[in-house]
Enzyme design. Sequence first.
Site, PDB file in Angstrom:
ATOM      1  N   GLY A   1      -4.115  -2.746  -1.356  1.00 36.66           N
ATOM      2  CA  GLY A   1      -4.968  -2.861  -0.555  1.00 36.66           C
ATOM      3  C   GLY A   1      -5.237  -1.792   0.122  1.00 36.66           C
TER       4      GLY A   1
ATOM      5  CE  LYS B   1      -7.048   9.768   8.582  1.00 37.25           C
ATOM      6  NZ  LYS B   1      -6.337   8.543   8.072  1.00 37.25           N
TER       7      LYS B   1
END
Length: 433
Positions: free
Chosen positions: A192, A210
């Site tokens: 995940g 970012k």
Amino acid sequence: MERNEDGLVRVGILGCGNVGSALVGLLDTNADLITRRSGVRIEVARVAVQNLTKERDVELAAGVLTNDAGSVVSAPDVDVIVEVIGGVEPARSLILTALKAGKPVVTANKELLANVGEELFEVAAASGVDLLFEASVAGGIPLIRPLRESLAGERISRVTGIVNGTTNYVLTRMTEERCSFAAAVAEAQELGYAERDPTADIDGFDAAAKAAIIASIAFGVRVVAGDVSREGITHITADDIAAASELGYVVKLLAVAEEYDGAVSVHVHPAMVPAGHPLASVRGSFNAVFIEGDAVGELMLYGRGAGGGPTASAVLGDLVDAAKNLVEGRKGATIGTLALKPILAIDDVESQFYLMMEVPDRPGVLHAISGVFAEHGVSIRSMQQRERGDDARLIFVTHKAKESDLRATVRALRDVEQVHRVGAVLRVMGEEE
Ligand SMILES: NC(=O)c1ccc[n+]([C@@H]2O[C@H](COP(=O)([O-])OP(=O)(O)OC[C@H]3O[C@@H](n4cnc5c(N)ncnc54)[C@H](OP(=O)(O)O)[C@@H]3O)[C@@H](O)[C@H]2O)c1
């Protein structure tokens, strides 16, 4: 402000996925702690989602959940908005409406800020309300507030971050288990850490968004995601990682924002980090941001850069801040005016480089290759040979060279008859001794 006299602040949350649901959970579990520490009480007044029939593991009072995000923003009983939907639209329009209505906004949305952040900041400033975004970079790690507040008087020269947990996990597995890139990505997907379509992570788009936000805050300069030079990790092989390790380096995907001579350079690329550098020890899905400043010297912030809980923790910190400011009738720190400074093209950035090439081990080969380096003004710092015979591999580390010169060298090397293949070209982090 009449509605805040008793310290009650009512929040409208846009989105109740990984981050939104973790936030609702934290607001419930930590309600007393928040009030004790900050003096405000935060009540979840409305929560907007897309699909009302989806099962959710959060408990919400009747009438709180809606699929009409616009109604949450305009509701008179909502004082503050948290946006955790993601993407540019409808997040942008919803946030603009909230700010224009004088409602502070907290967002975790890097994509939005890295593309249209300036527009949002201008409207927030004009409306005199907070727009807070701690969770948008490095998830649970406090980074934006330290940059904006603790380091407000610091002259920052460079910020280097491992800001994408998926790629750091993949590179860590390739380093420690010597597995292939494909196997490491498949494992990250199973756990995940990686999306079914991992492009945004492995091609560096997430880190670039970012990096743009970091550069804007650290240098007060207008940088959008498109200004960031970007290279992902798909071409990195287990062999490159092993060769880097033999040379005393660890391969990491770095987001770098630096300022010199009045220009800013922002780039995302894999790089060889010296094994003794603090960033080299950032393993698995962890993130870290290494800041260099004139007075503060070197500083590193480390933690979980993603995940519902860590990200919700950062959103909650901002929410408490915004709620406190609202109750006290003031506004928090602004990001100030973003200056227009030149953004240095990656071609002009200087680094040391690592290059690997496959050649036959025959007289004259080395001479031909070193001639190509010399022709382009790239000077060789070290050279090592692995294996012999027709499958010899040469590993070069250069002295500092301009990116454009290095690229020209690589192009010319590909034309040298004896060079079978030029493999990965990696920047080597750090100053030359
Ligand atoms: N997850 C992380 O680790 C992490 C880390 C740092 C930053 N972030 C940022 O946090 C934000 C949220 O991420 P997430 O992982 O929580 O996303 P997510 O799990 O996909 O959740 C998104 C939520 O938004 C709702 N939504 C989508 N479109 C909507 C619309 N038009 N109106 C109302 N609600 C809508 C969805 O509704 P349904 O539930 O009905 O589908 C869902 O509840 C993003 O900006 C992301 O970049 C996430």
